[in-house]
Design an enzyme around this catalytic site. Structure first.
Site, PDB file in Angstrom:
ATOM      1  CG  PHE A 164       7.758   9.259   0.670  1.00 33.79           C
ATOM      2  CD1 PHE A 164       9.010   9.754   0.971  1.00 33.79           C
ATOM      3  CD2 PHE A 164       7.631   8.416  -0.431  1.00 33.79           C
ATOM      4  CE1 PHE A 164      10.130   9.435   0.200  1.00 33.79           C
ATOM      5  CE2 PHE A 164       8.729   8.080  -1.203  1.00 33.79           C
ATOM      6  CZ  PHE A 164       9.977   8.593  -0.889  1.00 33.79           C
TER       7      PHE A 164
ATOM      8  CG  ASP B 186      -0.080   6.433   0.825  1.00 34.13           C
ATOM      9  OD1 ASP B 186       0.399   5.385   1.306  1.00 34.13           O
ATOM     10  OD2 ASP B 186       0.622   7.318   0.298  1.00 34.13           O
TER      11      ASP B 186
ATOM     12  CG  HIS C   4       3.295   5.189   6.906  1.00 33.87           C
ATOM     13  ND1 HIS C   4       3.340   6.529   7.254  1.00 33.87           N
ATOM     14  CD2 HIS C   4       4.193   5.047   5.908  1.00 33.87           C
ATOM     15  CE1 HIS C   4       4.218   7.166   6.489  1.00 33.87           C
ATOM     16  NE2 HIS C   4       4.741   6.279   5.660  1.00 33.87           N
TER      17      HIS C   4
ATOM     18  CD  GLN D 282      11.753   1.533   2.107  1.00 37.16           C
ATOM     19  OE1 GLN D 282      10.969   1.620   3.057  1.00 37.16           O
ATOM     20  NE2 GLN D 282      13.036   1.826   2.221  1.00 37.16           N
TER      21      GLN D 282
ATOM     22  CE  LYS E  27       6.721   2.599   3.597  1.00 40.16           C
ATOM     23  NZ  LYS E  27       7.968   3.085   3.012  1.00 40.16           N
TER      24      LYS E  27
ATOM     25  NE  ARG F 219       0.385 -12.206 -23.316  1.00 37.86           N
ATOM     26  CZ  ARG F 219       1.485 -12.898 -23.582  1.00 37.86           C
ATOM     27  NH1 ARG F 219       2.626 -12.555 -23.017  1.00 37.86           N
ATOM     28  NH2 ARG F 219       1.445 -13.916 -24.439  1.00 37.86           N
TER      29      ARG F 219
ATOM     30  CE1 TYR G 225       3.518 -12.316 -26.551  1.00 39.65           C
ATOM     31  CE2 TYR G 225       3.179 -13.446 -28.647  1.00 39.65           C
ATOM     32  CZ  TYR G 225       3.854 -13.314 -27.430  1.00 39.65           C
ATOM     33  OH  TYR G 225       4.864 -14.194 -27.117  1.00 39.65           O
TER      34      TYR G 225
ATOM     35  NE  ARG H 118       4.558 -10.057 -15.330  1.00 38.09           N
ATOM     36  CZ  ARG H 118       4.689  -9.597 -16.586  1.00 38.09           C
ATOM     37  NH1 ARG H 118       3.645  -9.076 -17.213  1.00 38.09           N
ATOM     38  NH2 ARG H 118       5.846  -9.673 -17.207  1.00 38.09           N
TER      39      ARG H 118
END
Length: 388
Positions: free
Chosen positions: A90, A161, A164, A187, A190, A219, A226, A236
């Site tokens: 992919f 990767d 899968h 996703q 999956k 951060r 900050y 996140r």
């Protein structure tokens, strides 16, 4: 009876969910903090996911593409560098590197397992190579012995990767125990899902801490003034998704057990059909979660394969055409492409060319059906092929 079209059996639906997901969502709702810096669901999921995969650390992120991008970034991938990727995958595998300003270098895959060819990867290493990305295609783990040696010999790190490969094992070792960073996707299609989401596993605390900073705009966790220590973005994961993923993880092992039992039945039945060649298993991959049930139709053109897939879908099978070679998509050439033509790459990727034209895959929910249904699925494939 003449003229009757054989239909696919009624296969299990996907995604699967139950009261565990409902309870998790309510738990996340009622804790009153819905983002990871205030709640507990993401933290808990990360610990549970890392433990399940034998990793020291896991970081949950927004999706699988971001997981790859973040993993590459912490390994130093950026402008002026190259990342070796399989040509048959992919396109997120290459685009994650290209989005960082790196050049993605496609190499060929093995025609039996559909995973990256270690020899082809070795031939592509240059002084600019910053990472080698094996993709565990359809749950079949790449040849991690040969790739680990290549990494040791060249000093180029691997990034798995594993989009899968949730729960996969290589010679008794889980993905997180193979000594390299790994990226996962959640996703909707999956092996476990919250609609979207991803995770990266790490073998040490230093890489994990760098990734945490970059996935949270640079951060630190305790910052109140900050002071952003690095560049980054907001990758996140939210608390609701994490609560669903905790439930999904709880049933993953049982689903893998079922798919491991069903694939040999389906693969044998498919192999008995003239002209059908199922994906081969490297027995060193001693636990394959089977994200896809894949097979080839050697000699088919892309157009004929596509028509065959359409006919399977019409008969009720969750069938798909195999991935297009990444270098045959316009998106690959927008940025970070190698200084080669499509024809140049195609000449050194004959196996990818074949798979792109004649490969077919069935959704993993197929393998959650009964043993009898595996024979019924093969019969639909045979009938459809005979009608082509």
């Amino acid at each position: 009876m003449s003229g009757v079209v054989r239909r696919a059996p009624e296969l299990p639906a996907w995604p699967q969910y139950s009261d565990e997901e409902r309870s998790g969502l309510i738990r996340a709702l009622e804790q009153g903090q819905w983002w990871r810096m205030g709640g507990s669901e993401v933290d808990s999921f990360e610990r549970e996911f890392a433990d399940y995969h034998g990793a020291d650390y896991a970081l949950a992120v927004t999706n699988g593409t971001h997981a790859l991008e973040l993993a590459l970034q912490v390994l130093g991938v950026g402008p002026g560098t190259e990342v070796i990727v399989p040509a048959f995958t992919f396109i997120s595998s290459s685009q994650a590197a290209q989005r960082l300003g790196a050049v993605a270098v496609p190499v060929d895959v093995d025609l039996d397992t559909y995973c990256i060819d270690p020899a082809a990867a070795a031939a592509a290493v240059t002084p600019r190579t910053k990472a080698i990305m094996p993709v565990h295609m359809a749950g079949q783990v790449s040849d991690m012995d040969a790739l680990a040696k290549l990494s040791a010999d060249t000093g180029v790190p691997l990034i798995q990767d594993a989009a899968h490969a949730h729960g996969a094992q290589w010679q008794g070792r889980k993905v997180g125990e193979l000594g390299s960073v790994a990226a996962f996707s959640f996703q909707n299609g999956k092996l476990m899902t919250a609609g979207e989401g991803g995770a990266v596993t790490f073998p040490d605390s230093e890489l994990h801490e760098i990734a945490f900073l970059r996935h949270s705009c640079g951060r630190p966790r305790t910052d109140r003034r900050y002071f952003h220590q690095t560049s980054g973005s907001n990758f996140r994961l939210n608390e609701f998704s994490a609560s669903v993923l905790r439930a999904q993880l709880g049933r993953l092992a049982g689903q893998i057990d079922t798919r491991e039992q069903r694939w040999p039945v389906l693969a044998d039945a498919l192999a008995a059909i003239p002209g059908v060649v199922p994906q081969t298993r490297d027995e060193r991959c001693d636990r394959n979660p089977h994200y896809m049930a894949m097979f080839r139709l050697p000699g088919f053109s892309e157009q004929r394969r596509n028509a065959f897939v359409d006919a399977l879908v019409e008969r009720g099978l969750p069938a798909f055409a195999a991935f297009r070679a990444i270098y045959r998509s316009n998106g690959f050439w927008e940025t970070g492409a190698p200084a080669e033509s499509i024809d140049d790459i195609a000449r050194r990727c004959p196996n990818t060319e074949a798979l792109s034209a004649d490969g077919v895959w069935l959704h993993h929910r197929t393998l959650l059906g009964t043993e009898e249904q595996m024979h019924e699925v093969a019969a639909v494939v045979a009938d459809t092929l005979a009608a082509q």
